[in-house]
Write a protein that holds these residues in place. Structure first.
Motif, PDB file in Angstrom:
ATOM      1  N   LEU A 294      11.306   5.000   3.783  1.00 60.77           N
ATOM      2  CA  LEU A 294      12.541   5.740   4.052  1.00 60.77           C
ATOM      3  C   LEU A 294      13.003   6.477   2.804  1.00 60.77           C
ATOM      4  CD1 LEU A 294      14.569   3.178   6.170  1.00 60.77           C
ATOM      5  CD2 LEU A 294      13.258   5.136   6.970  1.00 60.77           C
ATOM      6  N   GLU A 295      13.070   5.740   1.691  1.00 57.72           N
ATOM      7  CA  GLU A 295      13.483   6.347   0.432  1.00 57.72           C
ATOM      8  C   GLU A 295      13.112   5.449  -0.730  1.00 57.72           C
ATOM      9  OE1 GLU A 295      17.715   6.753  -0.081  1.00 57.72           O
ATOM     10  OE2 GLU A 295      18.103   4.687   0.479  1.00 57.72           O
ATOM     11  N   VAL A 296      13.119   6.050  -1.913  1.00 59.90           N
ATOM     12  CA  VAL A 296      12.919   5.299  -3.151  1.00 59.90           C
ATOM     13  C   VAL A 296      14.164   5.511  -3.993  1.00 59.90           C
ATOM     14  CG1 VAL A 296      11.515   4.994  -5.218  1.00 59.90           C
ATOM     15  CG2 VAL A 296      10.423   5.658  -3.065  1.00 59.90           C
ATOM     16  N   ASN A 297      14.781   4.412  -4.393  1.00 63.11           N
ATOM     17  CA  ASN A 297      15.976   4.479  -5.227  1.00 63.11           C
ATOM     18  C   ASN A 297      15.563   4.331  -6.687  1.00 63.11           C
ATOM     19  OD1 ASN A 297      17.988   4.512  -3.053  1.00 63.11           O
ATOM     20  ND2 ASN A 297      17.135   2.489  -2.607  1.00 63.11           N
ATOM     21  N   VAL A 298      15.888   5.346  -7.478  1.00 67.53           N
ATOM     22  CA  VAL A 298      15.552   5.315  -8.892  1.00 67.53           C
ATOM     23  C   VAL A 298      16.488   4.371  -9.641  1.00 67.53           C
ATOM     24  CG1 VAL A 298      15.281   6.707 -10.974  1.00 67.53           C
ATOM     25  CG2 VAL A 298      14.616   7.638  -8.780  1.00 67.53           C
TER      26      VAL A 298
ATOM     27  N   ASP B 117       0.828  -1.202   0.000  1.00 69.33           N
ATOM     28  CA  ASP B 117       0.000   0.000   0.000  1.00 69.33           C
ATOM     29  C   ASP B 117       0.872   1.266   0.000  1.00 69.33           C
ATOM     30  OD1 ASP B 117      -2.660   1.184   0.127  1.00 69.33           O
ATOM     31  OD2 ASP B 117      -2.114   1.805   2.167  1.00 69.33           O
ATOM     32  N   VAL B 118       1.921   1.274   0.831  1.00 71.47           N
ATOM     33  CA  VAL B 118       2.848   2.409   0.884  1.00 71.47           C
ATOM     34  C   VAL B 118       3.527   2.592  -0.475  1.00 71.47           C
ATOM     35  CG1 VAL B 118       5.050   3.191   1.863  1.00 71.47           C
ATOM     36  CG2 VAL B 118       3.269   2.325   3.368  1.00 71.47           C
ATOM     37  N   CYS B 119       3.969   1.497  -1.083  1.00 71.20           N
ATOM     38  CA  CYS B 119       4.658   1.567  -2.380  1.00 71.20           C
ATOM     39  C   CYS B 119       3.722   2.074  -3.477  1.00 71.20           C
ATOM     40  CB  CYS B 119       5.231   0.205  -2.754  1.00 71.20           C
ATOM     41  SG  CYS B 119       6.546  -0.362  -1.653  1.00 71.20           S
TER      42      CYS B 119
ATOM     43  N   SER C 298       1.768   9.093  -6.265  1.00 66.74           N
ATOM     44  CA  SER C 298       2.114  10.500  -6.021  1.00 66.74           C
ATOM     45  C   SER C 298       3.065  11.060  -7.079  1.00 66.74           C
ATOM     46  CB  SER C 298       2.720  10.666  -4.623  1.00 66.74           C
ATOM     47  OG  SER C 298       4.018  10.127  -4.574  1.00 66.74           O
ATOM     48  N   VAL C 299       3.806  10.191  -7.750  1.00 64.59           N
ATOM     49  CA  VAL C 299       4.731  10.658  -8.790  1.00 64.59           C
ATOM     50  C   VAL C 299       4.281  10.226 -10.190  1.00 64.59           C
ATOM     51  CG1 VAL C 299       6.723  10.792  -7.256  1.00 64.59           C
ATOM     52  CG2 VAL C 299       6.258   8.658  -8.476  1.00 64.59           C
ATOM     53  N   GLU C 300       3.066   9.730 -10.293  1.00 65.29           N
ATOM     54  CA  GLU C 300       2.561   9.277 -11.588  1.00 65.29           C
ATOM     55  C   GLU C 300       2.650  10.351 -12.676  1.00 65.29           C
ATOM     56  OE1 GLU C 300      -1.350   7.195 -13.625  1.00 65.29           O
ATOM     57  OE2 GLU C 300      -1.542   8.173 -11.680  1.00 65.29           O
ATOM     58  N   PRO C 301       2.268  11.606 -12.396  1.00 68.54           N
ATOM     59  CA  PRO C 301       2.377  12.620 -13.460  1.00 68.54           C
ATOM     60  C   PRO C 301       3.804  12.751 -14.004  1.00 68.54           C
ATOM     61  CG  PRO C 301       1.065  13.462 -11.644  1.00 68.54           C
ATOM     62  CD  PRO C 301       1.648  12.157 -11.194  1.00 68.54           C
ATOM     63  N   TYR C 302       4.788  12.701 -13.129  1.00 71.07           N
ATOM     64  CA  TYR C 302       6.187  12.789 -13.559  1.00 71.07           C
ATOM     65  C   TYR C 302       6.565  11.584 -14.417  1.00 71.07           C
ATOM     66  CZ  TYR C 302      11.252  12.681 -13.450  1.00 71.07           C
ATOM     67  OH  TYR C 302      12.561  12.611 -13.824  1.00 71.07           O
TER      68      TYR C 302
END
Length: 125
Positions: free
Chosen positions: A67-71, A22-24, A30-34
């Motif tokens: 904590l973070e998302v690594n691209v 759910d968090v993922c 939240s970044v879908e437009p980008y």
């Protein structure tokens, strides 16, 4: 391994995993437009993909925190388990892309056997 550890502790792994997913998902939403904008600027619309690495912390109340998302997550491995996880990730990714994954050693062994049979057949003929 985490599932086994949770079971030993009497923790419902499926529930925690569902909360992590759910968090993922919410993060990606939240970044879908980008992401959509980036995909539109790609030369070939359906010929690209990205793998994201999500670092999630589970607190004492069993609540997951992003904590973070690594691209560009590292695909190098520091342990046999890490290698197994990342190998499966790559295998699944290639499968989704339509690649047929094969075992090079198995194919080489198969060719050796085939050649041996041909040679043996040629001797008796």
């Amino acid at each position: 391994m985490l599932r086994e550890e949770f079971e030993k502790m009497g923790i419902d792994y499926a529930e925690i995993y569902s909360k992590i997913k759910d968090v993922c998902i919410k993060t990606l939403m939240s970044v879908e437009p980008y992401i959509v904008t980036q995909n539109r600027t790609a030369k070939s619309k359906n010929a690209c993909f990205e793998i994201y690495g999500f670092d999630v912390l589970i607190d004492a109340n069993l609540k997951p925190w992003l904590l973070e998302v690594n691209v560009l997550p590292s695909l190098s491995s520091s342990s046999p388990f890490d290698k197994q996880v990342k190998s499966m990730l790559l295998s699944d990714s290639f499968h989704l892309l339509g690649f047929n994954i094969f075992d090079r050693k198995q194919i080489l062994e198969s060719k050796k056997l085939e050649n041996k049979k041909k040679l043996m057949g040629g001797i008796g003929a």
